[in-house]
Scaffold this motif. Structure first.
Motif, PDB file in Angstrom:
ATOM      1  N   VAL A  85       0.865  -1.172   0.000  1.00 30.78           N
ATOM      2  CA  VAL A  85       0.000   0.000   0.000  1.00 30.78           C
ATOM      3  C   VAL A  85       0.903   1.223   0.000  1.00 30.78           C
ATOM      4  O   VAL A  85       1.933   1.228   0.680  1.00 30.78           O
ATOM      5  CB  VAL A  85      -0.918   0.023   1.247  1.00 30.78           C
ATOM      6  CG1 VAL A  85      -1.763   1.304   1.282  1.00 30.78           C
ATOM      7  CG2 VAL A  85      -1.820  -1.214   1.264  1.00 30.78           C
TER       8      VAL A  85
ATOM      9  N   GLN B 133       1.403   5.692   0.031  1.00 30.36           N
ATOM     10  CA  GLN B 133       0.830   6.957   0.482  1.00 30.36           C
ATOM     11  C   GLN B 133       1.711   8.091  -0.014  1.00 30.36           C
ATOM     12  O   GLN B 133       2.838   8.268   0.470  1.00 30.36           O
ATOM     13  CB  GLN B 133       0.718   6.987   2.004  1.00 30.36           C
ATOM     14  CG  GLN B 133       0.003   8.198   2.562  1.00 30.36           C
ATOM     15  CD  GLN B 133      -0.299   8.046   4.032  1.00 30.36           C
ATOM     16  OE1 GLN B 133       0.478   7.447   4.796  1.00 30.36           O
ATOM     17  NE2 GLN B 133      -1.430   8.578   4.457  1.00 30.36           N
TER      18      GLN B 133
ATOM     19  N   ARG C 295      -1.006  12.806   1.323  1.00 33.28           N
ATOM     20  CA  ARG C 295      -2.205  12.251   0.692  1.00 33.28           C
ATOM     21  C   ARG C 295      -2.708  11.016   1.439  1.00 33.28           C
ATOM     22  O   ARG C 295      -2.167  10.636   2.486  1.00 33.28           O
ATOM     23  CB  ARG C 295      -1.891  11.886  -0.767  1.00 33.28           C
ATOM     24  CG  ARG C 295      -1.327  13.018  -1.604  1.00 33.28           C
ATOM     25  CD  ARG C 295      -2.333  14.139  -1.804  1.00 33.28           C
ATOM     26  NE  ARG C 295      -3.489  13.698  -2.558  1.00 33.28           N
ATOM     27  CZ  ARG C 295      -3.556  13.699  -3.878  1.00 33.28           C
ATOM     28  NH1 ARG C 295      -2.526  14.099  -4.606  1.00 33.28           N
ATOM     29  NH2 ARG C 295      -4.660  13.310  -4.490  1.00 33.28           N
ATOM     30  N   GLY C 296      -3.733  10.417   0.884  1.00 38.96           N
ATOM     31  CA  GLY C 296      -4.329   9.239   1.498  1.00 38.96           C
ATOM     32  C   GLY C 296      -3.652   7.947   1.066  1.00 38.96           C
ATOM     33  O   GLY C 296      -2.606   7.941   0.420  1.00 38.96           O
ATOM     34  N   LEU C 297      -4.287   6.843   1.434  1.00 39.77           N
ATOM     35  CA  LEU C 297      -3.742   5.513   1.192  1.00 39.77           C
ATOM     36  C   LEU C 297      -4.238   4.952  -0.133  1.00 39.77           C
ATOM     37  O   LEU C 297      -5.398   5.119  -0.501  1.00 39.77           O
ATOM     38  CB  LEU C 297      -4.166   4.575   2.332  1.00 39.77           C
ATOM     39  CG  LEU C 297      -3.730   5.008   3.728  1.00 39.77           C
ATOM     40  CD1 LEU C 297      -4.465   4.201   4.785  1.00 39.77           C
ATOM     41  CD2 LEU C 297      -2.223   4.838   3.890  1.00 39.77           C
TER      42      LEU C 297
ATOM     43  N   TRP D  43      -4.038   1.203  -2.189  1.00 38.83           N
ATOM     44  CA  TRP D  43      -3.602  -0.182  -2.322  1.00 38.83           C
ATOM     45  C   TRP D  43      -2.906  -0.346  -3.674  1.00 38.83           C
ATOM     46  O   TRP D  43      -3.403   0.147  -4.691  1.00 38.83           O
ATOM     47  CB  TRP D  43      -4.805  -1.106  -2.216  1.00 38.83           C
ATOM     48  CG  TRP D  43      -4.499  -2.528  -2.526  1.00 38.83           C
ATOM     49  CD1 TRP D  43      -3.961  -3.463  -1.700  1.00 38.83           C
ATOM     50  CD2 TRP D  43      -4.697  -3.166  -3.788  1.00 38.83           C
ATOM     51  NE1 TRP D  43      -3.823  -4.642  -2.381  1.00 38.83           N
ATOM     52  CE2 TRP D  43      -4.258  -4.496  -3.664  1.00 38.83           C
ATOM     53  CE3 TRP D  43      -5.190  -2.740  -5.016  1.00 38.83           C
ATOM     54  CZ2 TRP D  43      -4.311  -5.403  -4.704  1.00 38.83           C
ATOM     55  CZ3 TRP D  43      -5.247  -3.650  -6.069  1.00 38.83           C
ATOM     56  CH2 TRP D  43      -4.801  -4.964  -5.899  1.00 38.83           C
TER      57      TRP D  43
ATOM     58  N   TYR E 126       4.160   0.884   2.016  1.00 34.99           N
ATOM     59  CA  TYR E 126       3.973   0.025   3.184  1.00 34.99           C
ATOM     60  C   TYR E 126       3.758  -1.417   2.746  1.00 34.99           C
ATOM     61  O   TYR E 126       3.015  -1.684   1.784  1.00 34.99           O
ATOM     62  CB  TYR E 126       2.741   0.458   3.979  1.00 34.99           C
ATOM     63  CG  TYR E 126       2.818   1.813   4.623  1.00 34.99           C
ATOM     64  CD1 TYR E 126       2.140   2.896   4.081  1.00 34.99           C
ATOM     65  CD2 TYR E 126       3.534   2.007   5.798  1.00 34.99           C
ATOM     66  CE1 TYR E 126       2.178   4.143   4.681  1.00 34.99           C
ATOM     67  CE2 TYR E 126       3.585   3.253   6.413  1.00 34.99           C
ATOM     68  CZ  TYR E 126       2.903   4.310   5.842  1.00 34.99           C
ATOM     69  OH  TYR E 126       2.948   5.549   6.446  1.00 34.99           O
TER      70      TYR E 126
END
Lengths: 122, 113
Positions: free
Chosen positions: A37, A39, A43-45, A47, A95
């Motif tokens: 994942v 980021q 900003r946001g996450l 996948w 991640y």
């Protein structure tokens, strides 16, 4: 302790390649689907990809298909992400995460690493 | 792809008060054969990775304080913190795992008023 630790991030030029690794410990790695994942800064996450425990199934978000390859080595308790033809928009913290539903690819993520930063810039 | 929309974008709540945030999906996350909603909630503090709070829309992860609760079904979901603590300041994300690719909401930033 159950944990995953990413490595391999860094600065790379647009069009370049980079390989990320994730070392797992404290659990039976070969029993779990694993995911990457990312980021982007501020900003946001998002996948990116995930892989079945025996590597028989792999899935990618459309934006990385044909450029990124997820793989694993169960003997080494390790997950990998090979990133080719990198673009500025791939800049992000990447991640590694574990999916606890052993019987399905449709899962939440319960163990996350601290992440490794990838910067694509000239 | 399933679009996840969280609201509000930011929220300020006094210590000890209730914090409520919403997550809406562009398609139902309820799978009739399992009778479960395929939705999770995460907490992310600055400089840290996300931490799983809730899965199956309302099942609290082991070790998560019981002031955190998830509710909702279908396309509308809520994360509630019953009595806000200082350590709850974070960005909260919802994630759907009903369909591929799994997608996250844009996040709700929770601050102390």
């Amino acid at each position: 302790e159950v944990q995953v630790v990413e490595s391999g991030g860094g600065l790379v030029q647009p069009g370049g390649s980079l390989g990320l690794s994730c070392a797992a410990s404290g659990f039976t790695f070969s029993n779990y689907w694993m995911s990457w994942v990312r980021q982007a800064p501020g900003r946001g996450l998002e996948w990116v990809a995930h892989i079945k425990k025996d590597e028989s199934e792999k899935y990618y978000v459309d934006s990385v298909k044909g450029r990124f390859t997820i793989s694993r080595d169960n003997a080494r308790n390790s997950l990998y992400l090979q990133m080719n033809n990198l673009r500025a928009e791939d800049t992000a913290v990447y991640y590694c995460a574990r999916a606890p539903r052993q019987d399905s690819s449709y899962s939440w993520l319960d163990i996350w690493g601290q992440g490794t930063m990838v910067t694509v810039s000239s | 792809d399933t679009v996840m929309t969280q609201s509000p974008d930011s929220l300020a709540v006094s210590l000890g008060e209730r914090a409520t945030m919403s997550c809406k999906s562009s398609q139902s996350l309820f799978y009739s054969s399992t009778k479960k909603n395929y939705l999770a909630w995460y907490q992310q503090k600055p400089g840290q990775p996300p931490k799983l709070l809730i899965y199956w829309a309302s099942t609290r992860e082991s070790g998560v304080p019981d002031r955190f609760s998830g509710s909702g079904s279908g396309t509308d979901f809520t994360l509630t913190i019953s009595a806000l603590q200082a350590e709850d300041v974070a960005v909260y994300y919802c994630q759907q795992y009903y369909s591929s690719p799994s997608t996250f909401g844009q996040g709700t930033k929770l601050e102390i008023k």
